[in-house]
Design a protein around this motif. Structure first.
Motif, PDB file in Angstrom:
ATOM      1  N   ASP A 135     -24.811  80.378  17.220  1.00 49.37           N
ATOM      2  CA  ASP A 135     -26.033  80.353  16.426  1.00 49.37           C
ATOM      3  C   ASP A 135     -26.270  78.977  15.831  1.00 49.37           C
ATOM      4  N   PHE A 136     -25.206  78.263  15.493  1.00 52.84           N
ATOM      5  CA  PHE A 136     -25.355  76.896  15.004  1.00 52.84           C
ATOM      6  C   PHE A 136     -25.949  76.015  16.093  1.00 52.84           C
ATOM      7  N   LEU A 137     -25.420  76.144  17.310  1.00 52.21           N
ATOM      8  CA  LEU A 137     -25.910  75.326  18.422  1.00 52.21           C
ATOM      9  C   LEU A 137     -27.391  75.623  18.684  1.00 52.21           C
ATOM     10  N   ARG A 138     -27.742  76.893  18.673  1.00 49.69           N
ATOM     11  CA  ARG A 138     -29.099  77.284  19.034  1.00 49.69           C
ATOM     12  C   ARG A 138     -30.085  77.045  17.899  1.00 49.69           C
ATOM     13  N   ASP A 139     -29.708  77.491  16.685  1.00 49.76           N
ATOM     14  CA  ASP A 139     -30.670  77.494  15.589  1.00 49.76           C
ATOM     15  C   ASP A 139     -30.694  76.183  14.813  1.00 49.76           C
ATOM     16  N   ALA A 140     -29.519  75.607  14.577  1.00 52.37           N
ATOM     17  CA  ALA A 140     -29.482  74.371  13.790  1.00 52.37           C
ATOM     18  C   ALA A 140     -29.715  73.147  14.673  1.00 52.37           C
ATOM     19  N   LEU A 141     -29.169  73.161  15.883  1.00 52.44           N
ATOM     20  CA  LEU A 141     -29.271  71.992  16.758  1.00 52.44           C
ATOM     21  C   LEU A 141     -30.349  72.154  17.826  1.00 52.44           C
ATOM     22  N   HIS A 142     -30.949  73.333  17.887  1.00 50.32           N
ATOM     23  CA  HIS A 142     -32.011  73.602  18.866  1.00 50.32           C
ATOM     24  C   HIS A 142     -31.555  73.407  20.304  1.00 50.32           C
ATOM     25  N   THR A 166     -30.880  75.450  22.911  1.00 50.50           N
ATOM     26  CA  THR A 166     -31.019  76.861  23.236  1.00 50.50           C
ATOM     27  C   THR A 166     -30.582  77.192  24.652  1.00 50.50           C
ATOM     28  N   GLY A 167     -29.977  76.240  25.344  1.00 50.35           N
ATOM     29  CA  GLY A 167     -29.454  76.538  26.670  1.00 50.35           C
ATOM     30  C   GLY A 167     -28.326  77.555  26.619  1.00 50.35           C
ATOM     31  N   THR A 168     -27.516  77.500  25.567  1.00 50.35           N
ATOM     32  CA  THR A 168     -26.436  78.471  25.402  1.00 50.35           C
ATOM     33  C   THR A 168     -27.044  79.771  24.893  1.00 50.35           C
ATOM     34  N   HIS A 169     -26.689  80.879  25.534  1.00 47.96           N
ATOM     35  CA  HIS A 169     -27.357  82.149  25.247  1.00 47.96           C
ATOM     36  C   HIS A 169     -26.462  83.131  24.517  1.00 47.96           C
ATOM     37  N   VAL A 170     -27.080  84.036  23.795  1.00 47.00           N
ATOM     38  CA  VAL A 170     -26.368  85.102  23.097  1.00 47.00           C
ATOM     39  C   VAL A 170     -26.520  86.376  23.919  1.00 47.00           C
ATOM     40  N   GLY A 171     -25.396  86.992  24.254  1.00 54.16           N
ATOM     41  CA  GLY A 171     -25.462  88.219  25.049  1.00 54.16           C
ATOM     42  C   GLY A 171     -24.916  89.394  24.284  1.00 54.16           C
ATOM     43  N   CYS A 172     -23.586  89.556  24.352  1.00 61.63           N
ATOM     44  CA  CYS A 172     -22.964  90.745  23.783  1.00 61.63           C
ATOM     45  C   CYS A 172     -22.455  90.538  22.373  1.00 61.63           C
ATOM     46  N   GLU A 173     -22.232  89.289  21.996  1.00 63.10           N
ATOM     47  CA  GLU A 173     -21.661  88.937  20.692  1.00 63.10           C
ATOM     48  C   GLU A 173     -20.281  89.537  20.449  1.00 63.10           C
ATOM     49  N   HIS A 174     -19.600  89.944  21.511  1.00 61.26           N
ATOM     50  CA  HIS A 174     -18.193  90.280  21.307  1.00 61.26           C
ATOM     51  C   HIS A 174     -17.291  89.779  22.429  1.00 61.26           C
ATOM     52  N   GLY A 175     -17.761  88.758  23.110  1.00 62.33           N
ATOM     53  CA  GLY A 175     -16.836  88.009  23.957  1.00 62.33           C
ATOM     54  C   GLY A 175     -16.664  88.475  25.378  1.00 62.33           C
ATOM     55  N   VAL A 176     -17.416  89.481  25.827  1.00 60.61           N
ATOM     56  CA  VAL A 176     -17.157  89.993  27.170  1.00 60.61           C
ATOM     57  C   VAL A 176     -18.189  89.568  28.204  1.00 60.61           C
ATOM     58  N   CYS A 177     -19.390  89.178  27.804  1.00 65.89           N
ATOM     59  CA  CYS A 177     -20.421  88.901  28.811  1.00 65.89           C
ATOM     60  C   CYS A 177     -20.385  87.447  29.282  1.00 65.89           C
ATOM     61  N   GLY A 178     -19.941  86.546  28.420  1.00 66.73           N
ATOM     62  CA  GLY A 178     -19.793  85.150  28.815  1.00 66.73           C
ATOM     63  C   GLY A 178     -21.019  84.291  28.640  1.00 66.73           C
ATOM     64  N   ALA A 179     -22.164  84.833  28.257  1.00 63.82           N
ATOM     65  CA  ALA A 179     -23.401  84.056  28.201  1.00 63.82           C
ATOM     66  C   ALA A 179     -23.319  82.905  27.205  1.00 63.82           C
ATOM     67  N   CYS A 180     -22.414  82.998  26.262  1.00 61.40           N
ATOM     68  CA  CYS A 180     -22.319  82.007  25.183  1.00 61.40           C
ATOM     69  C   CYS A 180     -21.315  80.903  25.499  1.00 61.40           C
TER      70      CYS A 180
END
Lengths: 302, 177
Positions: free
Chosen positions: B32-39, B41-55
């Motif tokens: 969220d720091f990378l996306r929201d504070a630094l803009h 947004t290439g890094t994505h949020v998926g499952c938020e518990h470490g299994v999908c890998g999008a982040c």
């Protein structure tokens, strides 16, 4: 989801870390790799008031000693995988860690963290139970050493007090008698590669020059609240050469005594038991074969 | 020494080679720091518990789950996101400014919706740095930490193998205008 707000401290010494835990009155949690804790925080299943970040404590040493393999609390799973010394002298741990998560979680996740989290199907925990391991635990008043069998009490529950910090784990050496060769094996069944195991089995087999089993350390995970050694299976194979028939009968004998255990929507208890029995047969044969292979290297197994 | 939960903390890190400073609540996730504070947004949020890998991002070159790391924990560290991959190998870029991996993904049609693509690129980059000559099996294993719902993975594997081959042969740079 995002975590509930918490206080955060990143101590520079173990004493500071323990003091911070003590000050939190049981509501604080240690964060190391975060690979087990952060999912709980993100899903708000855990709501500690304080996180004590131990990633800058001097606990990153990996020591392959005569008495055992000593891993500090922040030694990453990925770092252990890269160690040639560990591969040579503690191959079961390498075999187990290969099944833990993915590279992206092993780069941060720690060996000690996995033991402290105590998931019943954790591969590192199973390896520790089968190999033998002791944890070094520092509290406000004392440092104590606890065997893994006494440390792990049940489903995500351990003997650790809220104001204590595990600073290291020491894995016991493999059998090391003259004329004896050792082989190890680790197998698990999961629905997809990298998933938590439905059932897992691990074995360390030592054989004499004739290929007869001298010692056997065998355990399974996934059937109950914590991984267990299978004493009945172990005694059934001592003194004999392994073959399919012996492995099958030893496993059958060992599992006939297990009547009840854990089941859920991913696998009923009967299914897990059947899978665990099959995996036990497999690791018995694989570990024995690794021990009796011609080349002198300690067995690598699967 | 304990920062109260209502107080923000200063964090210093290097992201894609650039020193950045931010004020973050302890509970803010690195993704969220990378996306929201630094803009970024290439890094994505998926499952938020470490299994999908999008982040997935690189931390000192190692692939990590940025949803399982607090921004404050990245203090003093170096982070590479997908936006920073090209800058790390400026001599290997195509005329369009893409790395051999990015270019191969384009050429092999290794993305559809693109949601997993930044993470696939990051993971593939980490894989090829460690193993410049992987088999298809090794590629599948190396990328197994990132889920793709669109492609069925086949063209992703082909793209990684193609990029690996070009990197080994030194056939990088302007491959196609």
């Amino acid at each position: 989801m995002k975590p509930v707000a918490f206080d955060y401290v990143r101590p520079a010494t173990v004493a500071e870390a323990v003091a911070a835990l003590e000050s939190s009155d049981g509501t604080g949690k240690v964060i190391a790799g975060g690979q087990s804790l952060m999912p709980l925080l993100n899903m708000r299943l855990a709501r500690p008031s304080l996180l004590v970040d131990i990633n800058q404590l001097p606990l990153a040493a990996m020591d392959v000693e005569d008495k055992g393999l000593r891993l500090g609390a922040i030694v990453r799973q990925g770092a252990v995988l890269k160690s040639a010394a560990v591969a040579r002298h503690y191959p079961l741990l390498i075999q187990a860690i290969r099944h833990v998560g993915h590279r992206e979680t092993r780069s941060r996740g720690t060996v000690v963290g996995s033991l402290v989290h105590a998931d019943p199907a954790a591969e590192i925990l199973l390896a520790a139970v089968v190999q033998g391991a002791r944890l070094t635990i520092v509290g406000p008043k004392q440092t104590r050493h606890v065997a893994i069998a006494d440390f792990c009490l049940g489903y995500l529950m351990t003997n650790l007090d809220p104001d204590e910090l595990v600073t290291a784990v020491t894995f016991a050496q493999q059998p090391n008698m003259p004329g004896v060769r050792v082989g190890t094996a680790f197998r698990e069944m999961s629905r997809r590669h990298g998933d938590f195991a439905l059932a897992a089995a691990a074995a360390i087999i030592a054989v004499d020059e004739e290929g007869r089993t001298v010692t056997a350390q065998v355990g399974v995970a996934g059937l109950g609240a914590r991984p267990e050694r299978l004493a009945a299976v172990e005694s059934a194979v001592i003194g004999q050469k392994m073959d399919r028939v012996l492995a099958a009968s030893a496993a059958a004998e060992g599992f006939s005594g297990i009547a009840d255990g854990f089941g859920d929507l991913h696998g009923s208890f009967l299914y897990r038991k059947r899978v665990a029995q099959h995996l036990t047969e497999t690791v018995l044969r694989d570990a024995w074969e690794n021990a009796t292979r011609r080349d002198e290297e300690v067995g690598h197994g699967a | 020494m304990v920062r109260k939960m209502t107080v923000q903390m200063t964090v210093h890190m290097k992201v894609n080679g650039r020193a950045v400073e931010g004020m973050v609540a302890p509970r803010m996730l690195l993704v969220d720091f990378l996306r929201d504070a630094l803009h970024l947004t290439g890094t994505h949020v998926g499952c938020e518990h470490g299994v999908c890998g999008a982040c997935t991002v690189l931390l000192e070159g190692e692939p990590i789950r940025s949803c399982l790391m607090l921004a404050i924990q990245a203090d003093g560290h170096q982070v590479t996101t997908v936006e920073g991959l090209a800058a790390e190998t400026p001599s290997d870029l195509t005329a369009a400014g893409m790395t051999p991996l990015q270019d191969a993904f384009w050429e092999c049609h290794a993305l559809q919706c693109g949601y997993c693509t930044p993470a696939m690129l990051i993971s593939a980059e980490a894989l090829l740095r460690e193993n410049p000559d992987p088999t298809a099996e090794a590629v599948r294993d190396g990328l197994s930490g990132v889920i793709c719902r669109c492609t069925g993975y086949q063209q992703i594997v082909e793209a990684v193998l193609l990029a690996a081959q070009r990197r080994r042969a030194g056939e990088t740079g302007v491959v196609r205008p």
